[in-house]
Write a protein that holds these residues in place. Structure first.
Motif, short mmCIF file in Angstrom:
data_model
loop_
_atom_site.label_atom_id
_atom_site.label_comp_id
_atom_site.label_asym_id
_atom_site.label_seq_id
_atom_site.Cartn_x
_atom_site.Cartn_y
_atom_site.Cartn_z
N GLU A 112 46.29 -16.67 16.34
CA GLU A 112 47.28 -15.77 15.75
C GLU A 112 46.60 -14.69 14.92
O GLU A 112 46.98 -13.52 14.98
N ALA A 113 45.59 -15.07 14.17
CA ALA A 113 44.89 -14.11 13.34
C ALA A 113 44.17 -13.07 14.18
O ALA A 113 43.99 -11.92 13.75
N CYS A 114 43.76 -13.44 15.38
CA CYS A 114 42.99 -12.53 16.26
C CYS A 114 43.83 -11.97 17.40
O CYS A 114 43.27 -11.37 18.33
N GLU A 115 45.15 -12.18 17.35
CA GLU A 115 46.07 -11.67 18.38
C GLU A 115 45.62 -12.11 19.78
O GLU A 115 45.49 -11.29 20.69
N THR A 116 45.41 -13.40 19.92
CA THR A 116 44.96 -13.98 21.18
C THR A 116 46.08 -14.80 21.81
O THR A 116 46.71 -15.62 21.13
N LEU A 117 46.33 -14.58 23.09
CA LEU A 117 47.33 -15.34 23.83
C LEU A 117 46.70 -16.63 24.34
O LEU A 117 45.69 -16.60 25.04
N VAL A 118 47.30 -17.76 24.00
CA VAL A 118 46.82 -19.07 24.46
C VAL A 118 47.90 -19.70 25.34
O VAL A 118 49.04 -19.87 24.91
N VAL A 119 47.54 -20.06 26.56
CA VAL A 119 48.43 -20.78 27.47
C VAL A 119 47.88 -22.18 27.66
O VAL A 119 46.70 -22.35 27.97
N GLY A 120 48.72 -23.19 27.49
CA GLY A 120 48.27 -24.57 27.57
C GLY A 120 48.09 -25.13 26.17
O GLY A 120 48.51 -24.52 25.18
N PRO A 121 47.48 -26.31 26.09
CA PRO A 121 46.76 -27.07 27.12
C PRO A 121 47.68 -27.79 28.10
O PRO A 121 48.89 -27.74 27.99
N ASN A 122 47.01 -28.43 29.08
CA ASN A 122 47.69 -29.16 30.14
C ASN A 122 48.56 -28.22 30.95
O ASN A 122 49.73 -28.50 31.21
N SER A 123 47.99 -27.09 31.34
CA SER A 123 48.71 -26.07 32.09
C SER A 123 47.97 -25.72 33.37
O SER A 123 46.74 -25.62 33.37
N PRO A 124 48.69 -25.53 34.48
CA PRO A 124 48.04 -25.03 35.69
C PRO A 124 47.83 -23.53 35.69
O PRO A 124 47.30 -22.97 36.65
N GLY A 125 48.24 -22.87 34.60
CA GLY A 125 47.92 -21.46 34.45
C GLY A 125 49.02 -20.48 34.82
O GLY A 125 50.21 -20.79 34.77
N ILE A 126 48.57 -19.29 35.23
CA ILE A 126 49.47 -18.16 35.49
C ILE A 126 49.18 -17.61 36.88
O ILE A 126 48.03 -17.55 37.31
#
Length: 293
Positions: A112-126
């Motif tokens: 959040e502090a670095c404006e980073t998008l995090v998807v997951g964990p335990n995700s097959p992605g995008i």
């Protein structure tokens, strides 16, 4: 976000969470996989990718990296993600499941502090059909089109995409936000992204028992989403009081009402928000066609 065929992508780690087949599938789909990072294996070639010990070395050779796909052991995810953020990577997809919750809390504060998008964990992605595949989603079920999919499930995401494709409804983007107890980006964030996306005309939300994210999404749809939304909730027949292992729900039910996190609670929330809910994945296309009209 930068989700185009030109996006530079790396993989951190090799484990049971990803295979040579998945890597070959991403490359064949046109994903610009430039390198892998696996400490102690620098200088090698693995799955036709140059392997480096550190992300810093990758950045030196290939310049800015857009996305990393993290496939390390769950207890190594935090270190891998922090290294990625420190190297300027602002899109992180965590395939690994079972990441310690306190590690995720620390990671999300930094993200959040670095404006980073995090998807997951335990995700097959995008996947952006026809453009880029980031993770382990089976691309054969997808075709380009106007429907965005956001899901907590893995396999149900593919099943919904298959039903849409069979019905002639292509997809603009499909993302599984992950099913660990604590995940990065939420239904709310992705609903906003899809609502603002010019290529998306309608949204399918796939939920399942555990936690309160679907209920929050239902309220958010009423307050802020203009595009048609169709929901599907898995696990309607799940016994009350039973926790789905993959959703990490045990800690979230302490001190809650008896129906917290149940499929019935989520169905009631969508009913109150006037969001149509499909009884089966095969009925989603019919509801979508009505909503789009």
């Amino acid at each position: 976000m930068n989700l185009t065929p030109d996006s530079k992508v790396i993989i951190q780690g090799f484990s049971e969470f990803i295979s040579a087949t998945h890597i070959a599938q991403m490359k064949a789909y046109g994903t610009n996989l430039v390198a892998a990072v696996n400490p102690g294996c620098g200088g090698q070639q693995l799955y036709e990718l140059p392997v480096f010990d550190l992300i810093e070395e990758v950045v030196t050779q290939f310049e800015a990296i857009d996305t990393t796909i993290i496939c390390v052991h769950p207890y190594q995810v935090l270190d891998a993600a922090l290294e990625a953020i420190a190297s300027g990577i602002r899109q992180i997809i965590i395939i690994s499941g079972g990441v310690p919750p306190l590690d995720m809390v620390q990671l999300l504060r930094k993200a959040e502090a670095c404006e980073t998008l995090v998807v997951g964990p335990n995700s097959p992605g995008i996947i952006v059909p026809g453009k880029i595949l980031l993770g382990t989603q089976p691309n054969e079920f997808y075709t380009p089109g106007p429907v965005g999919i956001v899901s907590r499930s893995s396999t149900l995401t593919y099943e919904v995409a298959r039903e849409l494709t069979k019905a002639g409804l292509g997809q603009s983007i499909s993302v599984s936000i992950g099913s660990d107890a604590i995940v990065g980006s939420s239904f709310l964030q992705w609903m906003q992204i899809l609502d603002e996306d010019d290529t998306t005309e309608a949204i399918v939300l796939v939920g399942q028992p555990g936690g309160g994210s679907e209920e929050a999404a239902a309220r958010y749809i009423t307050e802020a989403i203009d595009k048609p939304v169709i929901a599907y909730i898995a696990g309607r027949q799940a016994l009350p009081g039973k926790n789905w292992h993959q959703t990490g729900t045990l800690a979230t039910v302490i001190g809650r009402t008896p129906d917290f996190g149940t499929a019935q609670s989520k169905l009631a929330a969508f009913k109150a928000a006037h969001v149509p809910v499909a009884e089966r994945p095969s009925l989603i296309p019919e509801l979508l066609k009505k909503a789009i009209r």
